[in-house]
Design a protein around this motif. Structure first.
Motif, PDB file in Angstrom:
ATOM      1  N   LEU A   1      -3.810  11.035  -9.685  1.00  0.00           N
ATOM      2  CA  LEU A   1      -3.560   9.591  -9.659  1.00  0.00           C
ATOM      3  C   LEU A   1      -4.811   8.744  -9.921  1.00  0.00           C
ATOM      4  N   ARG A   2      -5.837   8.948  -9.101  1.00  0.00           N
ATOM      5  CA  ARG A   2      -7.025   8.067  -9.220  1.00  0.00           C
ATOM      6  C   ARG A   2      -7.854   8.412 -10.451  1.00  0.00           C
ATOM      7  N   ALA A   3      -7.823   9.700 -10.843  1.00  0.00           N
ATOM      8  CA  ALA A   3      -8.504  10.091 -12.082  1.00  0.00           C
ATOM      9  C   ALA A   3      -7.842   9.353 -13.244  1.00  0.00           C
TER      10      ALA A   3
ATOM     11  N   THR B   1     -12.711   7.461  -0.724  1.00  0.00           N
ATOM     12  CA  THR B   1     -12.677   8.507  -1.765  1.00  0.00           C
ATOM     13  C   THR B   1     -11.725   8.113  -2.890  1.00  0.00           C
ATOM     14  N   ASP B   2     -10.672   7.346  -2.574  1.00  0.00           N
ATOM     15  CA  ASP B   2      -9.716   6.950  -3.617  1.00  0.00           C
ATOM     16  C   ASP B   2     -10.309   5.924  -4.593  1.00  0.00           C
ATOM     17  N   MET B   3     -11.442   5.319  -4.221  1.00  0.00           N
ATOM     18  CA  MET B   3     -12.120   4.385  -5.133  1.00  0.00           C
ATOM     19  C   MET B   3     -13.223   5.080  -5.937  1.00  0.00           C
TER      20      MET B   3
ATOM     21  N   ALA C   1       0.832  -1.212   0.000  1.00  0.00           N
ATOM     22  CA  ALA C   1       0.000   0.000   0.000  1.00  0.00           C
ATOM     23  C   ALA C   1       0.864   1.258   0.000  1.00  0.00           C
ATOM     24  N   LYS C   2       0.688   2.070  -1.041  1.00  0.00           N
ATOM     25  CA  LYS C   2       1.419   3.348  -1.104  1.00  0.00           C
ATOM     26  C   LYS C   2       1.180   4.179   0.161  1.00  0.00           C
ATOM     27  N   ASN C   3      -0.079   4.244   0.595  1.00  0.00           N
ATOM     28  CA  ASN C   3      -0.392   5.150   1.706  1.00  0.00           C
ATOM     29  C   ASN C   3       0.031   4.604   3.073  1.00  0.00           C
ATOM     30  N   SER C   4       0.497   3.353   3.107  1.00  0.00           N
ATOM     31  CA  SER C   4       1.194   2.829   4.291  1.00  0.00           C
ATOM     32  C   SER C   4       2.682   3.064   4.138  1.00  0.00           C
TER      33      SER C   4
ATOM     34  N   THR D   1     -17.627  13.173  -0.408  1.00  0.00           N
ATOM     35  CA  THR D   1     -17.697  13.986   0.822  1.00  0.00           C
ATOM     36  C   THR D   1     -16.314  14.386   1.355  1.00  0.00           C
ATOM     37  N   ILE D   2     -15.226  13.866   0.758  1.00  0.00           N
ATOM     38  CA  ILE D   2     -13.905  14.124   1.356  1.00  0.00           C
ATOM     39  C   ILE D   2     -13.155  15.244   0.631  1.00  0.00           C
ATOM     40  N   PHE D   3     -13.068  15.165  -0.696  1.00  0.00           N
ATOM     41  CA  PHE D   3     -12.306  16.158  -1.458  1.00  0.00           C
ATOM     42  C   PHE D   3     -13.161  16.711  -2.593  1.00  0.00           C
ATOM     43  N   ASP D   4     -12.617  17.758  -3.222  1.00  0.00           N
ATOM     44  CA  ASP D   4     -13.226  18.313  -4.433  1.00  0.00           C
ATOM     45  C   ASP D   4     -12.621  17.503  -5.586  1.00  0.00           C
ATOM     46  N   ARG D   5     -13.296  16.431  -5.996  1.00  0.00           N
ATOM     47  CA  ARG D   5     -12.622  15.417  -6.783  1.00  0.00           C
ATOM     48  C   ARG D   5     -13.400  14.951  -8.010  1.00  0.00           C
ATOM     49  N   PHE D   6     -14.040  15.924  -8.709  1.00  0.00           N
ATOM     50  CA  PHE D   6     -14.813  15.506  -9.888  1.00  0.00           C
ATOM     51  C   PHE D   6     -14.316  16.140 -11.184  1.00  0.00           C
TER      52      PHE D   6
ATOM     53  N   SER E   1      -8.254  22.630  -2.370  1.00  0.00           N
ATOM     54  CA  SER E   1      -7.436  23.174  -1.286  1.00  0.00           C
ATOM     55  C   SER E   1      -7.255  22.079  -0.234  1.00  0.00           C
ATOM     56  N   ARG E   2      -6.019  21.834   0.179  1.00  0.00           N
ATOM     57  CA  ARG E   2      -5.817  20.767   1.178  1.00  0.00           C
ATOM     58  C   ARG E   2      -4.974  21.312   2.319  1.00  0.00           C
ATOM     59  N   PRO E   3      -5.643  21.947   3.299  1.00  0.00           N
ATOM     60  CA  PRO E   3      -4.900  22.585   4.389  1.00  0.00           C
ATOM     61  C   PRO E   3      -4.210  21.569   5.297  1.00  0.00           C
ATOM     62  N   VAL E   4      -3.267  22.075   6.131  1.00  0.00           N
ATOM     63  CA  VAL E   4      -2.626  21.210   7.137  1.00  0.00           C
ATOM     64  C   VAL E   4      -2.887  21.785   8.535  1.00  0.00           C
ATOM     65  N   ASP E   5      -3.985  22.545   8.663  1.00  0.00           N
ATOM     66  CA  ASP E   5      -4.268  23.209   9.942  1.00  0.00           C
ATOM     67  C   ASP E   5      -4.424  22.220  11.107  1.00  0.00           C
ATOM     68  N   TYR E   6      -5.005  21.051  10.850  1.00  0.00           N
ATOM     69  CA  TYR E   6      -5.169  20.081  11.965  1.00  0.00           C
ATOM     70  C   TYR E   6      -3.801  19.567  12.431  1.00  0.00           C
ATOM     71  N   HIS E   7      -2.902  19.357  11.466  1.00  0.00           N
ATOM     72  CA  HIS E   7      -1.549  18.892  11.824  1.00  0.00           C
ATOM     73  C   HIS E   7      -0.904  19.943  12.742  1.00  0.00           C
TER      74      HIS E   7
ATOM     75  N   ASN F   1     -10.346  17.626  14.527  1.00  0.00           N
ATOM     76  CA  ASN F   1     -11.621  18.190  14.056  1.00  0.00           C
ATOM     77  C   ASN F   1     -12.474  17.255  13.222  1.00  0.00           C
ATOM     78  N   ARG F   2     -11.792  16.617  12.265  1.00  0.00           N
ATOM     79  CA  ARG F   2     -12.503  15.761  11.324  1.00  0.00           C
ATOM     80  C   ARG F   2     -11.573  14.594  11.090  1.00  0.00           C
ATOM     81  N   SER F   3     -12.139  13.410  10.959  1.00  0.00           N
ATOM     82  CA  SER F   3     -11.275  12.243  10.781  1.00  0.00           C
ATOM     83  C   SER F   3     -10.284  12.522   9.647  1.00  0.00           C
ATOM     84  N   SER F   4      -9.001  12.587   9.981  1.00  0.00           N
ATOM     85  CA  SER F   4      -7.973  12.909   8.978  1.00  0.00           C
ATOM     86  C   SER F   4      -6.831  11.907   9.083  1.00  0.00           C
ATOM     87  N   VAL F   5      -6.603  11.212   7.973  1.00  0.00           N
ATOM     88  CA  VAL F   5      -5.567  10.177   7.936  1.00  0.00           C
ATOM     89  C   VAL F   5      -4.195  10.808   8.195  1.00  0.00           C
ATOM     90  N   GLY F   6      -3.891  11.880   7.441  1.00  0.00           N
ATOM     91  CA  GLY F   6      -2.574  12.501   7.534  1.00  0.00           C
ATOM     92  C   GLY F   6      -2.313  13.057   8.924  1.00  0.00           C
ATOM     93  N   THR F   7      -3.307  13.727   9.506  1.00  0.00           N
ATOM     94  CA  THR F   7      -3.112  14.309  10.836  1.00  0.00           C
ATOM     95  C   THR F   7      -2.877  13.210  11.862  1.00  0.00           C
TER      96      THR F   7
HETATM   97  N1  EPU Z   1      -8.205  18.320   6.280  1.00  0.00           N
HETATM   98  C1  EPU Z   1      -8.202  19.607   6.746  1.00  0.00           C
HETATM   99  N2  EPU Z   1      -7.112  20.042   7.471  1.00  0.00           N
HETATM  100  C2  EPU Z   1      -6.039  19.234   7.710  1.00  0.00           C
HETATM  101  C3  EPU Z   1      -6.047  17.903   7.233  1.00  0.00           C
HETATM  102  C4  EPU Z   1      -7.152  17.475   6.506  1.00  0.00           C
HETATM  103  O1  EPU Z   1      -9.153  20.363   6.541  1.00  0.00           O
HETATM  104  O2  EPU Z   1      -5.089  19.682   8.370  1.00  0.00           O
HETATM  105  C5  EPU Z   1      -9.375  17.827   5.515  1.00  0.00           C
HETATM  106  C6  EPU Z   1      -9.019  17.485   4.061  1.00  0.00           C
HETATM  107  O3  EPU Z   1      -9.029  18.646   3.244  1.00  0.00           O
HETATM  108  C7  EPU Z   1     -10.087  16.474   3.712  1.00  0.00           C
HETATM  109  C8  EPU Z   1     -10.293  15.713   5.024  1.00  0.00           C
HETATM  110  O4  EPU Z   1      -9.786  16.572   6.054  1.00  0.00           O
HETATM  111  O5  EPU Z   1     -11.267  17.121   3.356  1.00  0.00           O
HETATM  112  C9  EPU Z   1      -9.594  14.377   5.116  1.00  0.00           C
HETATM  113  O6  EPU Z   1      -8.246  14.489   4.659  1.00  0.00           O
HETATM  114  P1  EPU Z   1      -7.099  13.516   5.166  1.00  0.00           P
HETATM  115  O7  EPU Z   1      -6.201  14.281   6.058  1.00  0.00           O
HETATM  116  O8  EPU Z   1      -7.718  12.269   5.693  1.00  0.00           O
HETATM  117  O9  EPU Z   1      -6.345  13.193   3.803  1.00  0.00           O
HETATM  118  P2  EPU Z   1      -4.797  13.038   3.590  1.00  0.00           P
HETATM  119  O10 EPU Z   1      -4.153  12.440   4.766  1.00  0.00           O
HETATM  120  O11 EPU Z   1      -4.249  14.299   3.053  1.00  0.00           O
HETATM  121  C10 EPU Z   1      -4.893  10.574   2.708  1.00  0.00           C
HETATM  122  C11 EPU Z   1      -4.450   9.835   1.479  1.00  0.00           C
HETATM  123  C12 EPU Z   1      -5.338  10.208   0.313  1.00  0.00           C
HETATM  124  C13 EPU Z   1      -6.765   9.820   0.685  1.00  0.00           C
HETATM  125  C14 EPU Z   1      -7.180  10.543   1.984  1.00  0.00           C
HETATM  126  C15 EPU Z   1      -8.552  10.149   2.485  1.00  0.00           C
HETATM  127  C16 EPU Z   1      -2.094   9.538   1.796  1.00  0.00           C
HETATM  128  C17 EPU Z   1      -0.716   9.856   1.377  1.00  0.00           C
HETATM  129  N3  EPU Z   1      -3.079  10.190   1.175  1.00  0.00           N
HETATM  130  O12 EPU Z   1      -4.777  11.970   2.411  1.00  0.00           O
HETATM  131  O13 EPU Z   1      -4.895   9.420  -0.785  1.00  0.00           O
HETATM  132  O14 EPU Z   1      -7.630  10.204  -0.356  1.00  0.00           O
HETATM  133  O15 EPU Z   1      -6.235  10.225   3.025  1.00  0.00           O
HETATM  134  O16 EPU Z   1      -8.623   8.802   2.705  1.00  0.00           O
HETATM  135  O17 EPU Z   1      -2.302   8.682   2.654  1.00  0.00           O
HETATM  136  C18 EPU Z   1      -4.479   8.921  -3.036  1.00  0.00           C
HETATM  137  O18 EPU Z   1      -3.841   7.925  -2.643  1.00  0.00           O
HETATM  138  O19 EPU Z   1      -4.791   9.115  -4.242  1.00  0.00           O
HETATM  139  C19 EPU Z   1      -4.889   9.929  -2.054  1.00  0.00           C
HETATM  140  C20 EPU Z   1      -5.246  11.167  -2.392  1.00  0.00           C
END
Ligand code: EPU
Length: 435
Positions: A369-371, A304-306, A21-24, A326-331, A121-127, A160-166
């Motif tokens: 990527l997924r597109a 969302t990646d599917m 898994a890339k995301n692992s 519901t997760i990203f602006d992805r259309f 837009s993909r903020p890192v504010d939660y991080h 704030n919201r379930s976030s994988v990266g955070t």
């Molecule tokens: N969000 C915020 N602020 C933050 C972090 C997230 O507002 O500080 C929002 C995002 O904008 C989004 C939501 O929270 O609306 C969830 O985002 P998440 O943090 O879960 O996404 P991510 O960690 O940036 C990972 C995957 C994505 C996958 C998403 C959702 C990796 C490297 N990336 O992104 O994978 O779509 O989780 O499952 O793990 C892909 O592989 O093509 C890909 C985009």
């Protein structure tokens, strides 16, 4: 720039081995740099994103290379620089994991602020809020996030919201913090669990990964270790849909069926026959796919990646389907599917897809990527030839997608350099010294 030429119409048949898994892989390669000593990582997919994260860490002082058995070696002992390269980080949002690493390892991180991307837009504010809660001072100066802490101290953090990266970044930072950190509303994705298992195998004390409360008891040091990462549920899902869209019959090997539950359910609703083994899944499609409604959601919901691969299948389904993202602006990519004859209307976060009996080949461009994967799937069923540009984006996360499809009978050809492979050469020992 590489292109794919695909002539559609062949049902896929045979066995496909699903990669790691890339995301692992991305957070786990970063986590390996928290340790003292060498880690040896197996099942790491050879895609461009793995290359990018490895180059960022090498630039900070780590040694990283693939051996002949495709095992990735990570020796972080020389990692002593705290400023990550703008040129490398801007290529990939997941690079921001190095912020958690550098804070935990060096007490100081300067990492370029990741910009927006094709997913909006993909903020890192939660991080950043999480780092501050752990005691770091955080500022944004000249495009860099600067974070500093003489000591990170465990605390309770509500995300704030379930976030994988955070969730992953805070697990990295908290694993070597003083005391206990509780991550509430944590992401439950299998990749989060994989990272926790790997960190624990290095000596971390993390409990609850896979639930929405993760407890991290900080430890003073971590040791390098051997680890094999989980297989890629999104790659597996993409092949499942490829089978459905071409009317094929596939055996997906090296998978974890329970990670694919939501995809399996939706594919069954679409008329695919699916049989689960312990680490394999048989898929058979005897009919035109049926229209199915889907709403994306954090795990265990529909990923969302599917979404994009599934939309490609719905484009030729019997009936009208409604897909809500519901997760990203992805259309944005649906314009490209329309060029192939798809009938898709997008209203804000929802796509309404009227299935057509047949798509037709056209020149199209992968926008992410997924597109890109969705366009490949559409091309596999389309009449005539499709030329897909932007293949580098597909190479970011799918290991040898075109080769694997060719082995299953697809008429698919790559034109121009094999960019993915030539980049990987930079991670073999003979070239390491030259970088
Ligand atoms: N969000 C915020 N602020 C933050 C972090 C997230 O507002 O500080 C929002 C995002 O904008 C989004 C939501 O929270 O609306 C969830 O985002 P998440 O943090 O879960 O996404 P991510 O960690 O940036 C990972 C995957 C994505 C996958 C998403 C959702 C990796 C490297 N990336 O992104 O994978 O779509 O989780 O499952 O793990 C892909 O592989 O093509 C890909 C985009």
């Amino acid at each position: 720039m590489a292109k794919l030429l695909i002539r559609g119409g062949t049902p896929l048949k045979g066995t496909v081995n699903i990669s790691g898994a890339k995301n692992s892989a991305l957070p786990i390669i970063v986590a390996a740099c928290l340790a003292d000593g060498e880690s040896v990582l197996e099942n790491i997919p050879q895609g461009i994103d793995v290359y990018t994260i490895s180059m960022i860490l090498k630039d900070l002082g780590a040694q990283i290379w693939f051996d002949e058995s495709k095992r990735l070696h990570v020796i972080p002992d020389g990692l002593d620089r705290y400023q990550a390269s703008y040129d490398l980080v801007r290529r990939m949002r997941a690079s921001f994991y190095v912020a958690g690493l550098l804070l935990a390892r060096l007490g100081r991180a300067e990492v370029p602020l990741p910009g927006g991307c094709a997913l909006g837009s993909r903020p890192v504010d939660y991080h950043l809020k999480g780092f501050q809660a752990l005691g770091a001072t955080v500022s944004i100066e000249h495009g860099y996030v600067k974070a500093e802490a003489s000591e990170l101290v465990g605390t309770k953090i509500y995300i704030n919201r379930s976030s994988v990266g955070t969730t992953m970044n805070l697990m990295l930072a908290a694993s070597r913090a003083k005391g206990t950190t509780l991550l509430e509303n944590a992401a439950k994705e299998p990749e989060v669990v994989d990272l926790a298992i790997y960190l624990n195998s290095m000596g971390a004390r993390i409990r609850g990964a896979g639930t929405d409360i993760i407890r991290v008891d900080g430890v003073d040091s971590l040791k390098g270790t051997e680890y094999s990462i989980i297989s890629d549920r999104i790659e597996a899902g993409t092949f499942m849909v490829a089978c459905g869209i071409t009317g094929g019959e596939l055996l997906l090997a090296n998978v974890v069926p329970e990670h694919l539950r939501s995809t399996i359910m939706k594919c069954e609703e679409a008329g695919l026959e699916i049989e689960e083994g312990i680490s394999e899944i048989k898929v058979r499609a005897n009919q035109r796919p049926l229209a199915v409604d889907v709403e994306t959601a954090p795990y265990p919901g529909f990923a969302t990646d599917m979404q994009q691969p599934f939309v490609a299948m719905m484009a030729v389904a019997d009936g009208t389907s409604v897909i809500r993202e519901t997760i990203f602006d992805r259309f944005r990519y649906v314009d490209e599917l329309r060029r192939m004859g798809a009938d898709i209307k997008v209203e804000r976060d929802t796509a309404i897809i009227r299935g057509v009996p047949e798509l037709t080949g056209a020149p199209v461009e992968a926008t992410d990527l997924r597109a890109g994967a969705a366009l490949v799937l559409a091309a596999l069923t389309a009449k005539g030839e499709t030329e897909i540009s932007g293949v580098e984006l597909i190479d970011r996360g799918y290991e040898h997608l075109d080769k694997k499809l060719r082995q299953l009978g697809a008429d698919i050809e790559r034109i121009s350099d094999d960019c993915e492979e030539s980049l990987m050469e930079h991670l073999t020992p003979p070239l390491m010294e030259r970088l």
